[in-house]
Structures are given as structure tokens and as C-alpha cells.
Write an enzyme that holds these catalytic residues in place. Structure first.
Site, PDB file in Angstrom:
ATOM      1  N   ARG A 103      95.829  18.809  43.114  1.00 37.50           N
ATOM      2  CA  ARG A 103      95.356  17.941  42.039  1.00 37.50           C
ATOM      3  C   ARG A 103      95.638  18.472  40.633  1.00 37.50           C
ATOM      4  O   ARG A 103      95.406  17.777  39.643  1.00 37.50           O
ATOM      5  CB  ARG A 103      93.860  17.661  42.226  1.00 37.50           C
ATOM      6  CG  ARG A 103      93.607  16.575  43.251  1.00 37.50           C
ATOM      7  CD  ARG A 103      92.142  16.452  43.591  1.00 37.50           C
ATOM      8  NE  ARG A 103      91.679  17.552  44.425  1.00 37.50           N
ATOM      9  CZ  ARG A 103      90.400  17.820  44.653  1.00 37.50           C
ATOM     10  NH1 ARG A 103      89.463  17.100  44.093  1.00 37.50           N
ATOM     11  NH2 ARG A 103      90.066  18.824  45.445  1.00 37.50           N
ATOM     12  N   LYS A 130      97.571  27.022  41.398  1.00 39.21           N
ATOM     13  CA  LYS A 130      96.342  26.678  40.679  1.00 39.21           C
ATOM     14  C   LYS A 130      95.667  27.874  40.019  1.00 39.21           C
ATOM     15  O   LYS A 130      95.297  27.813  38.838  1.00 39.21           O
ATOM     16  CB  LYS A 130      95.363  25.994  41.632  1.00 39.21           C
ATOM     17  CG  LYS A 130      94.017  25.723  40.971  1.00 39.21           C
ATOM     18  CD  LYS A 130      93.158  24.749  41.733  1.00 39.21           C
ATOM     19  CE  LYS A 130      92.479  25.370  42.932  1.00 39.21           C
ATOM     20  NZ  LYS A 130      91.510  24.437  43.538  1.00 39.21           N
TER      21      LYS A 130
END
Ligand code: UD1
Ligand code: CA
Length: 456
Positions: free
Chosen positions: A15, A22
Site C-alpha cells: 500500500r 516499506k
């Protein structure tokens, strides 16, 4: 018992919509996982295991350090599986703290409290009450209010979903407890994963006490899954820095408009206007005033320094009582002695500016030394680069450099010497001498201007 820390950082972070893993996304100028590693260091961990998977190479590259051991989790089969990968590397007689690379704001004080709950007959679990607990594992307590199990959202009954006390994921145990529990994990659940959370039920069943601890704020245990959440935690972090600065005696024009990406150390009565960014290690002494929209990186500003708006300072020392800017750029190796002044649109680099010297307007001073109380006129340029090598310019104490002078290095101007405006100085100038190289002014009396040709 020594402390081993296991940081889970193998997840993909889809996401974030990024090619960067990330946990390498920056919070306050440092990768998120870097904050977690530093917190582990503050707890004096003897071993830090970083479980890496997605983007493992880049995480290794960025986080490589003598005290960090990388453990590769080739397939992400669950949090229990991730910790199992680190099990062989744990010290046998150690407390083990489980942290997450995408939960960057966890405080050392909270973790210290959690670690105090650990013994061979007890463990620590960090839980939090949330108004909206959706997505989290729920804390199941028995009739005596003792923690008995964690049920993941996807495995929970409608009744269990009402529980607002949730698992933060952060827990503290011993190596021997993990050795006993991890091999017994199964993936017979809705997600088909090896849940670390299942060790809680095992602990309860064998009579190990699960002592829960709560963080001071929920931000401490918030994970980052997308850039919105990262931005929200960045603001939390920056507000904390702002509060610490104000508590230490700094006036901030607006605590919501300052960014500290590194360490800012301050003395009393410092004033910082809006929009300033501090990077690396910056030290501000008593009475320093920073105007709006300045950027400072690895700089030391002594007592009474005043930096006017939009100035950019990097790897520089301003000893004290200096006035700089607006719109000044002090590049690496700039050193301003007491009272030296740098004005607008001036760039300096590897420049030693002695006491009380002034470079007030539109100049470039690079690879140069400017003597005490010298005055550098507007538009002065040290021509330090011949296209291949850099050369030095030396300007003596009390020298006066007229406006729009080019000093072609290597060259020196003696103490008390004067350079006429518009000169190009290629040879050394003696002490107290006048040097001027511009062409003599010519005058033609009653000179007729050219007239426009008649066109037909
Ligand atoms: C986990 C907890 C849940 C808790 C929540 C808090 C479990 C089973 N559940 O759920 O109770 O409320 O965290 O945020 O532990 N990771 C790996 N390798 C893996 C799997 C995960 O390194 O194989 C890392 C992820 O990168 C992530 C962290 O572990 O940083 C948590 O994993 P995730 O799958 O997000 O767990 P949750 O479902 O959020
Ligand atoms: Ca998660």
C-alpha cells in the site's frame, strides 16, 4: 539477563505503492526501521536481529552495522514464522523483545516497562484500548481478568469482535520460552499463517503469567501501511520534538512549523521562526535567532548569532555574534569568527572569515581566508577554479575590496590594501597598497549620439 531484540521487517508494504521497501521510507529523515534499531540500542540490546524478506538487499545495505544481524525470511508465512527464523541466533539466557520495522515511534521507556514483566514464569504483552479495534488481534481475558489468549480479527467471533483491547504485536519473553512455544505453532487458521500471537494461549495454559503494559500514547504502537499513516506519524514526531525544544527554553514562532531531521541541541532563549528545517547535528547557543525558512545541516551557531530568512547553512561554524542573510548560503567548510557578517545573496565555501569582516552583498567566497575587519564589496568573486584545480585566495586584515572585483586565485591581498572597484586581480597585492586594473575613464565632450537612418 541480557537483551536480544528481534525486529520484524520482511513484509512487502504494497500500500505504499513504492519501489522502496516499506521500512526504508523516511520518518524525520531516517528510515522507519532505523528508528526502531536506535530504540533497541537505547535499551542496550546485546543483539539486534532484523528479519528481512521483501527488498532484503536494500534493507541490509541501509541498515548494515556491527550490532545488527540480518535474518532472511524467504517466504512470509506469518509473524510466528518470522520470529522462528531468528530463534537459532538468540542467546540462550536472554530476554527477547519483539518489535516491528513499521512501528517507528515506540518509546524506550515503554519497552523498559514491558521488559520488567519478563521472568521464566511470566512475560510482557503491550496492549492498547482502541475505539475502533478493527483489523487488530483482540485480547481475551479470563474471569479473573488475566490475559488468556489473542484472537485475530479474521478468526474472531462476533462477540470477540466487540473487545476493544487489542494486541500491539510488541511483546517480551525469554529465549527458553520461545524455544518451548514456537515449534508448537500451527497454521490451521483462517489466514493459513503461523501466528506469533498463538504463544499467548500456550503461555496461559502452562501457567506462565501474561502481564500487560500500555503505551503512553497510541501513536507509539501505530504501524505504517501507507503514506497517509506515515505523514500522520511524521507530524506526531515533529510535534514531540517541538515540545521538547520549548521545554528546553526555545521560543518557536509556531510549533507546527518546524522540522527536525536529526538532532537539534539548543541553549536558553533561542528563537526559531516558521518553516525551518534542521538536519544532522545542529547546535544553537544562547540567544541565537533563526529567521523564517532557513535550512541548517550539521552546523554550530555560537551565542547571539542572527540568521535572517531563507538562509542555507551546511557543515559550517558560526562562532558568535554573527549576522547572516537573508538569502545567504554557507556551504561546507565555512567558518565565521566572532562578529563576521554575511549578507544577502552571498555564497561561501571552505572560507575562513575572521573577526568582524563583512561580506554583505552578492559575492562568492570559496577556498579563501578573509582577514579581520576586511570589507568585501558587493559582487566580489574569488575565481578559485581554473577548470581543473582549486586555488586559494588570501585577503589580509583590514583590506578593502571594491565592488565587482574578481580575485583570480592563487592570489593574496595584503593587510590594509585597497582594491579599486571593478578590478580583476591576478597578482599579489602588497600590504597597504592600492591596486586597480580597470581601464581609465574616457570622456568626449559634446558627443553626438548616432542618429537613426532614414528609410524610404
Ligand atoms: C499483527 C498481529 C495482531 C496485531 C497487529 C498489530 C499476528 C498474527 N497478528 O497482525 O494481533 O493486532 O499485528 O499491528 O501477529 N511480518 C514479517 N513476516 C511475516 C509476517 C509479518 O516480517 O511472515 C511483519 C510484517 O512486515 C509487519 C508485521 O510483521 O511489519 C506484522 O505483520 P502483519 O501481517 O501486518 O500482521 P497483522 O495482520 O497486522
Ligand atoms: Ca499490520
Amino acid at each position: 539477563m541480557s537483551l536480544n531484540v528481534v525486529i520484524l521487517a520482511a513484509g512487502q508494504g504494497t500500500r505504499m505503492r513504492s519501489s522502496l521497501p516499506k521500512v526504508l521510507h523516511s520518518l524525520a529523515g531516517k528510515p522507519m526501521v532505523g528508528h526502531v534499531v536506535d530504540t533497541a540500542r537505547r535499551l542496550n540490546a546485546s543483539l539486534i536481529h532484523l528479519v528481512v524478506g521483501h527488498g532484503a538487499e536494500r534493507v541490509r545495505e541501509q541498515l548494515a552495522a556491527a550490532d545488527v544481524n540480518f535474518v532472511e525470511q524467504l517466504q512470509q508465512l506469518g509473524t510466528g514464522h518470522a520470529v522462528t527464523q531468528a530463534l537459532p541466533g538468540l542467546e540462550t539466557d536472554a530476554r527477547v523483545l519483539i518489535l516491528y520495522g513499521d512501528v517507528p515511534l515506540i518509546r524506550a521507556e515503554t519497552l523498559q516497562q514491558l521488559l520488567e514483566q519478563v521472568s521464566e514464569t511470566s512475560m510482557g504483552l503491550l496492549t492498547v484500548q482502541l475505539d475502533d479495534p478493527s483489523g487488530y488481534g483482540r485480547i481475551i481475558r479470563d474471569a479473573d481478568q488475566k490475559v488468556a489468549a489473542i484472537i485475530e480479527q479474521k478468526d474472531a467471533s462476533t462477540e470477540q469482535l466487540q473487545i476493544k483491547e487489542v494486541n500491539t504485536g510488541i511483546l517480551a519473553v525469554t529465549t527458553t520460552q520461545l524455544q518451548r512455544w514456537l515449534p508448537r505453532l500451527s497454521n490451521a487458521n483462517v489466514q493459513g499463517e503461523y501466528y506469533l500471537t498463538d504463544i499467548i494461549g500456550m503461555a496461559y495454559k502452562e501457567g506462565t503469567e501474561i502481564r500487560s503494559v500500555q503505551p503512553k500514547t497510541t501513536a507509539e504502537v501505530e504501524g505504517v501501511n501507507n503514506r497517509l499513516q506515515l505523514a500522520a506519524l511524521e507530524r506526531v514526531y515533529q510535534r514531540e520534538q517541538a515540545d521538547l525544544l520549548m521545554e528546553a527554553g526555545v521560543t518557536l514562532a509556531d510549533p507546527a512549523r518546524i522540522d527536525v531531521r536529526g538532532h537539534l541541541s539548543t541553549a536558553r532563549d533561542v528563537f526559531i521562526d516558521v518553516g525551518c528545517v534542521f538536519e544532522g547535528l545542529v547546535e544553537l547557543a544562547e540567544g541565537v535567532e533563526i529567521g523564517p525558512y532557513c535550512v541548517l545541516k550539521n552546523a554550530r551557531l555560537g551565542p547571539g548569532v542572527k540568521l535572517a530568512s531563507h538562509s542555507v547553512i551546511e557543515d559550517a561554524v558560526l562562532v558568535g555574534d554573527n549576522q547572516v542573510g537573508p538569502f545567504a548560503r554557507l556551504r561546507p567548510g565555512t567558518h565565521l569568527e566572532v562578529g563576521a557578517r554575511i549578507g544577502n545573496f552571498v555564497e561561501t565555501k571552505k572560507a575562513m572569515i575572521h573577526q568582524g569582516a563583512k561580506v554583505n552583498h552578492l559575492s562568492y567566497i570559496g577556498d579563501a581566508e578573509v582577514g579581520a575587519y576586511a570589507n568585501i564589496g558587493a559582487g566580489t568573486i574569488t575565481c578559485n577554479y581554473d577548470g581543473v584545480n582549486k586555488h586559494q585566495t588570501l585577503i589580509g586584515a583590514g583590506a578593502f575590496i571594491g565592488s565587482n572585483t574578481s580575485l583570480v586565485a592563487p592570489v593574496s591581498v595584503g593587510a590594509g590594501a585597497t582594491i579599486g572597484a571593478g578590478s580583476t586581480i591576478t597578482r599579489d597585492v602588497d600590504d597597504r597598497a592600492l591596486a586597480v586594473t580597470r581601464a581609465k575613464q574616457l570622456q568626449k565632450a559634446n558627443w553626438p549620439r548616432p542618429a537613426k537612418k532614414q528609410e524610404d
